[in-house]
Design an enzyme around this catalytic site. Structure first.
Site, PDB file in Angstrom:
ATOM      1  N   ASP A  79      42.142  47.616  51.307  1.00  0.00           N
ATOM      2  CA  ASP A  79      43.297  48.227  50.637  1.00  0.00           C
ATOM      3  C   ASP A  79      42.853  49.251  49.607  1.00  0.00           C
ATOM      4  O   ASP A  79      41.732  49.203  49.084  1.00  0.00           O
ATOM      5  CB  ASP A  79      44.181  47.165  49.981  1.00  0.00           C
ATOM      6  CG  ASP A  79      43.509  46.438  48.827  1.00  0.00           C
ATOM      7  OD1 ASP A  79      42.343  46.037  48.976  1.00  0.00           O
ATOM      8  OD2 ASP A  79      44.148  46.259  47.767  1.00  0.00           O
ATOM      9  N   GLU A 174      42.775  43.359  47.487  1.00  0.00           N
ATOM     10  CA  GLU A 174      41.860  43.217  46.352  1.00  0.00           C
ATOM     11  C   GLU A 174      42.362  43.978  45.141  1.00  0.00           C
ATOM     12  O   GLU A 174      42.222  43.522  44.000  1.00  0.00           O
ATOM     13  CB  GLU A 174      40.468  43.713  46.763  1.00  0.00           C
ATOM     14  CG  GLU A 174      39.360  43.409  45.753  1.00  0.00           C
ATOM     15  CD  GLU A 174      39.152  44.506  44.707  1.00  0.00           C
ATOM     16  OE1 GLU A 174      38.351  44.301  43.781  1.00  0.00           O
ATOM     17  OE2 GLU A 174      39.809  45.574  44.808  1.00  0.00           O
TER      18      GLU A 174
END
Length: 407
Positions: A79, A174
Site C-alpha cells: 500500500d 502498513e
C-alpha cells in the site's frame, strides 16, 4: 532477469493507496490488484505463492542446502500512503544526475531542489526516479517489493546460489498502522525476518517509535452570528485553541533523532462540530505514555474553559518500539551489517522516525529489523528513489541468505 527499474515502474503504475477510514481488511480492494500480479509472477517463477482473504501474500522457496538453516523472511508492504494520491503515477527517470534542481514537469514551476533536499547531492552520477509533482512515487514500499521480487527471480534462476528456506510476504495497510493485524506468523514460517522498508542506502534499524493515534472531537454551539455574543461556541476555533495548548516544539518539523512529537494530520468541521486527528510518537516508552496522558489533559482544560463535553479524545495505540524484542537476537542485526559490507554499502544503524510492519511482528514472536529500500522523501510529491540504491538492497537480500547458508 527483468531489470529492477522496469519491475519497479510496473508496480508503481498500480494504485494501491490504503484508507484509514475503512473498516475492511484490506482497507481498499485495489491493493489486491498488485497482490494478484505479484502472486502470478511468483508462480510463473515456479514459487509456491498465495493471497489470503485478508490481502496477505505469502510465498516460500525451499532450501537447497543439505543442513539445517533457519528460515529467513523478507517483507514489504504494497500500500501507499493516504497522505498523497497514488493514482496515475508518472515517474521521471533522471540518468547520471548532475546535482542541479529537477523540474517536476507535471506542475509548472515545481522543482526537487538540492537547496531544500541536500540529500540529492549524495546521489550525483546515479539514476534517479522522481515523481512528476502530481502524486507520490510509491517507492515506499514498492522499491522493497521490487527488490524482494528481483531476489526471488535470481534465486530460482541460479540453482548454484546456496540458501536456506526463504519466506516472502507482501502486506496491505502498513501505512495506516494495520499492516500485520491479521498476519499469520506461523503460516509465514520464518524464524527471523527483515522488512525492506527503510530509506537511503545503508540504513539499518531495529528501534522505532512507540505510536498512537488520537482523534479529538469538539462539540460547539452554533447561534446566528448577529446574536452570538455570550452564546456561540465555535468548534473550529476551540479546536485551534486545543492545538495551541500542545507543546510548541513537539512537532515533526521541529524534531529529529529520538525526539517525539504530536502531529496534526487532518481536521474538518463547522462551527457546530469539528474533528482534529493526531498521531503521537516517541521512542521512549515513558515519554510516549506521558504524551498520551497529556493530550487527554488538554481536553480536560478545554472542558474546564468551555463546559464539560466540549472536547473528547479517543487515543488508540498502534505499535511499540521493537528494540526490546530484537536485541535478544542481535545476530540478525550483525548478519545484516555484514551483508551490507559485502555489497559495498556502509551501514548506518539509526532509529526509525516512524514504524514498520516489523515492529508489531517483533512483538508477535518474529524478530524483524528494517533494511533500506532506497527511497527518500516518502509520502509526498518530492519522493524519489535511485536505481543504484535498489540494486544494493537486492544484493543485501542475497548476501543475508548466503551468510545463513554458510554458517
Amino acid at each position: 532477469m527483468e531489470n529492477i527499474l522496469d519491475r519497479f515502474l510496473r508496480y508503481v503504475a498500480i494504485d494501491t493507496q490504503s484508507d484509514e477510514n475503512s473498516e475492511t481488511q484490506p482497507s481498499t480492494a485495489k491493493q489486491l490488484d498488485l497482490q494478484k500480479v505479484l502472486c502470478e509472477e511468483l508462480r510463473a517463477m515456479g514459487i509456491e505463492a498465495s493471497v489470503d482473504s485478508y490481502g496477505y501474500l505469502f510465498a516460500t522457496i525451499p532450501s537447497n542446502v543439505d543442513k539445517p538453516v533457519p528460515a529467513i523472511g523478507f517483507i514489504s508492504h504494497v500500500d501507499t500512503s493516504p497522505d498523497a494520491s497514488g493514482k496515475d503515477v508518472h515517474p521521471q527517470i533522471i540518468p547520471d544526475y548532475d546535482g542541479t534542481p529537477i523540474a517536476l514537469k507535471g506542475v509548472e514551476g515545481l522543482y526537487l531542489n538540492p537547496s531544500e533536499f541536500p540529500e540529492l547531492l549524495a546521489h550525483k552520477g546515479e539514476t534517479l526516479v522522481t515523481t512528476d509533482g502530481t502524486t507520490l512515487l510509491g517507492a515506499d514500499d514498492k522499491a522493497g517489493v521490487a527488490e524482494i521480487m528481483a531476489a526471488a527471480e535470481y534465486i530460482v534462476s541460479h540453482p548454484e546460489f546456496k540458501h536456506g528456506p526463504v519466506c516472502i510476504a507482501f502486506t496491505p495497510d502498513e501505512e495506516i498502522g494495520r499492516g500485520v493485524v491479521k498476519f499469520d506468523v506461523k503460516r509465514f514460517g520464518a524464524e527471523y525476518a527483515y522488512t525492506m522498508d527503510g530509506g537511503d542506502e545503508g540504513e539499518l534499524e531495529f528501534e522505532n517509535f512507540n505510536a498512537a493515534s488520537a482523534t479529538v472531537r469538539i462539540q460547539g454551539r452554533n447561534v446566528h452570528p448577529g446574536y452570538a455574543k455570550g452564546k456561540m461556541k465555535n468548534a473550529i476555533r476551540i479546536g485551534m485553541e486545543f492545538d495551541s495548548l500542545l507543546p510548541e516544539g513537539a512537532r515533526p518539523e521541529l524534531t529529529e533523532g529520538y525526539e517525539g512529537f504530536f502531529h496534526l494530520i487532518s481536521y474538518s468541521g463547522t462551527v457546530e462540530q469539528a474533528t482534529f486527528s493526531y498521531i503521537i510518537r516517541d521512542h521512549d516508552l515513558t515519554l510516549y505514555e506521558n504524551k498520551k496522558k497529556f493530550i487527554c489533559s488538554v481536553a480536560d482544560e478545554i472542558n474546564r474553559r468551555y463546559g464539560e463535553g466540549t472536547a473528547t479524545v479517543d487515543v488508540r495505540h498502534q505499535y511499540y518500539n521493537m528494540r526490546s524484542q530484537v536485541e535478544p537476537h542481535y545476530h540478525i542485526v550483525t548478519k545484516a551489517l555484514k551483508a551490507m559490507e559485502m555489497a559495498g554499502v556502509k551501514p548506518r544503524i539509526q532509529p526509525i522516525r516512524g514504524g514498520t510492519d516489523g515492529a508489531n511482528l517483533s512483538y508477535m514472536g518474529l524478530p524483524c529489523p528494517n533494511i533500506f529500500a532506497g527511497g527518500l522523501n516518502f509520502h509526498g510529491k518530492m519522493e524519489f528513489v535511485t536505481v543504484e540504491n535498489m540494486q544494493k538492497a537486492f544484493q543485501v537480500i542475497l548476501n543475508i541468505l548466503s551468510l545463513y547458508a554458510e554458517e
